[in-house]
Design a protein around this motif. Structure first.
Motif, PDB file in Angstrom:
ATOM      1  N   CYS A   1       0.907  -1.011   0.025  1.00  0.00           N
ATOM      2  CA  CYS A   1      -0.059  -0.035   0.154  1.00  0.00           C
ATOM      3  C   CYS A   1       0.821   1.264   0.182  1.00  0.00           C
ATOM      4  O   CYS A   1       0.684   2.158   0.683  1.00  0.00           O
ATOM      5  N   SER A   2       1.970   1.083  -0.859  1.00  0.00           N
ATOM      6  CA  SER A   2       2.807   2.212  -0.754  1.00  0.00           C
ATOM      7  C   SER A   2       2.423   3.673  -1.252  1.00  0.00           C
ATOM      8  O   SER A   2       2.772   4.664  -0.775  1.00  0.00           O
ATOM      9  N   ASP A   3       1.145   3.599  -2.048  1.00  0.00           N
ATOM     10  CA  ASP A   3       0.384   4.728  -2.647  1.00  0.00           C
ATOM     11  C   ASP A   3      -0.417   5.548  -1.535  1.00  0.00           C
ATOM     12  O   ASP A   3      -0.984   6.275  -1.880  1.00  0.00           O
ATOM     13  N   ARG A   4      -0.437   4.768  -0.202  1.00  0.00           N
ATOM     14  CA  ARG A   4      -1.380   5.238   0.820  1.00  0.00           C
ATOM     15  C   ARG A   4      -0.521   6.017   1.666  1.00  0.00           C
ATOM     16  O   ARG A   4       0.765   5.593   2.053  1.00  0.00           O
ATOM     17  N   ASP A   5      -1.029   6.782   2.305  1.00  0.00           N
ATOM     18  CA  ASP A   5      -0.182   7.691   3.339  1.00  0.00           C
ATOM     19  C   ASP A   5      -0.082   6.867   4.552  1.00  0.00           C
ATOM     20  O   ASP A   5      -0.568   5.845   4.870  1.00  0.00           O
TER      21      ASP A   5
END
Length: 376
Positions: A21-25
Motif C-alpha cells: 500500500c505504498s501509494d497510501r499515506d
C-alpha cells in the motif's frame, strides 16, 4: 506484560502493508495494520505455532481482499465489487433463484435479494457489529471505513461453515424470517446505502454479548480454525503420499497447483513439456480421489470435509442417510455399519469370509455413491 510475539507480527505486517500500500499515506497504512491485527492483539501471545500460522494466513487473506477489490475505489464501485463477488457464489445464486421461482416475486433479481441479506447482516449480526465498532476506532476517514467494512463483509461471508459459505446459511435464516409473499421491495436503481457516519455508532448497546448470534459466531470461528488445521494436515499428508507413491515431481506439482499456477507455468517451473504436466495431473487425480481420499487417508480427508462415516454419516442429511442405507446391497450395508461401529477391516473380512481387498472395494463403491448423492 511483554508482547514479543505480538510486536514481531505487527512489525512484519507493517513492512508488508508499507510495500503493498505504498501509494497510501502512513495514517492509512496504520489504520489497515490495526484493522488486520484486530481489537484483541494479546490473543496472539496465547496461540501455539499452528494457530499462529492460521492467524497469519487469515490476515494475508483479508489484506489481499482489501487490496485487490476495494482499496482506493469509490464506495459505489467498491460496493458493486462486493455484490459481484458474493453474487458469484454458485450455491447461493442457485438457492436464491430456486426460491424466487416459488415466490410471488419472480421478476426480482438475485442481486436484489442479496442486498437485503447483506443489509440484515449489517443490522443484526453480532460479529459485523463488532467489526463496525472496531473499524470506527481504526480510522476516522469515512471512505476508508467503508473500504475496510466491504473487505470485512466479504471475508466473513465466504467463511466455510459445514462445507458451505456462511452467507448461504444466512440466506436460509433470512428466508425463515421473510414474509411468505416474498422479499420486501428494494428500489431497483438504487444501491443499498452503506455510509460510515450512519452505521458506525458508539451509542448502540442493543446487542447482548450472550445473544445467539454471538454464540453462533464463536462456534463458527472454532469450526473455521479447526477446518484450516485439518486442511493443512491433508495438504502435507497428500504431498508426502504423492512423493512416495507417484514421484517427486507430483509433490512439486501439488505445491505449484495450490499456489494457483497454470499448467504452462507449472511446466516451466518443473522444466517439462505441458503435455507431461497434463498426464501428471491425471495420474495425481487418480491417486488423490481413488486411493488417498478413499483408502489411504479416508479418515483424515473425511474429518476435514465433515463427511466422516462415524461422526457425519458421510455428509448426508438424516433423510439422505436413511435413503442411502435402504438402497445399499445387504453386504454393503453390513460392511458400512461395521466400519461405522469401528470394526477393523480384517475382522469384517473374516466375519463375511471374504478378502480384505474385497472389503475395501465395497467401501470404495459405498463412498463414491455417497459422494454422488451429496453432489446431486
Amino acid at each position: 506484560m511483554t508482547q514479543v510475539i505480538t510486536d514481531r507480527i505487527a512489525a512484519e505486517w507493517e513492512t508488508r502493508i508499507a510495500a503493498e500500500c505504498s501509494d497510501r499515506d502512513s495514517t492509512t497504512q496504520t489504520s489497515i495494520l490495526n484493522w488486520l491485527l484486530g481489537e484483541n492483539r494479546e490473543r496472539l501471545e496465547t496461540l501455539d505455532p499452528e494457530h499462529l500460522k492460521i492467524a497469519n494466513r487469515a490476515m494475508d487473506y483479508r489484506l489481499r481482499i482489501l487490496v485487490q477489490r476495494y482499496l482506493g475505489l469509490s464506495p459505489e464501485r467498491a460496493y458493486k465489487n462486493l455484490m459481484q463477488r458474493l453474487g458469484g457464489l454458485a450455491i447461493l445464486r442457485d438457492k436464491i433463484r430456486a426460491w424466487l421461482t416459488l415466490s410471488n416475486d419472480r421478476q426480482r433479481q438475485v442481486v436484489d435479494v442479496l442486498q437485503e441479506v447483506i443489509q440484515e447482516l449489517l443490522q443484526g449480526d453480532k460479529y459485523i457489529q463488532q467489526q463496525i465498532a472496531w473499524i470506527g476506532q481504526c480510522t476516522k476517514n469515512p471512505r476508508l471505513r467503508d473500504t475496510l467494512l466491504f473487505a470485512s463483509i466479504e471475508e466473513y461471508c465466504l467463511r466455510p461453515v459445514r462445507n458451505q459459505p456462511l452467507l448461504a446459511h444466512r440466506f436460509v435464516n433470512y428466508l425463515r424470517r421473510s414474509q411468505k409473499g416474498g422479499v420486501t421491495n428494494v428500489p431497483q436503481s438504487e444501491l443499498v446505502k452503506l455510509v460510515s457516519d450512519e452505521i458506525v455508532s458508539d451509542s448502540d448497546s442493543t446487542f447482548s454479548l450472550l445473544d445467539k448470534q454471538a454464540q453462533d459466531h464463536y462456534q463458527q470461528q472454532q469450526e473455521w480454525e479447526a477446518t484450516q488445521i485439518a486442511r493443512d494436515r491433508v495438504k502435507e499428508t497428500l504431498h508426502d503420499y504423492l512423493v512416495e507413491h507417484v514421484s517427486p515431481e507430483a509433490g512439486k506439482w501439488l505445491a505449484l497447483y495450490l499456489q494457483g499456477k497454470t499448467p504452462e507455468a507449472i511446466a516451466i517451473a518443473l522444466k517439462i513439456d505441458v503435455k507431461q504436466v497434463y498426464r501428471l495431473r491425471e495420474k495425481i487425480n487418480y491417486h488423490t480421489l481413488k486411493v488417498f481420499a478413499i483408502k489411504a487417508e479416508s479418515d483424515l480427508v473425511s474429518q476435514w470435509l465433515h463427511i466422516s462415516l462415524k461422526e457425519h454419516n458421510l455428509g448426508l442429511t438424516p433423510h439422505q442417510w436413511q435413503q442411502f442405507c435402504d438402497n445399499l446391497e445387504p453386504k454393503q450395508r453390513e460392511i458400512m455399519l461395521a466400519l461405522k461401529a469401528g470394526t477393523a477391516v480384517e475382522e469384517i473380512a473374516k466375519s463375511l469370509k471374504i478378502k480384505t481387498n474385497q472389503v475395501m472395494g465395497e467401501w470404495s463403491q459405498i463412498y463414491l455413491a455417497a459422494q454422488e448423492m451429496r453432489t446431486n
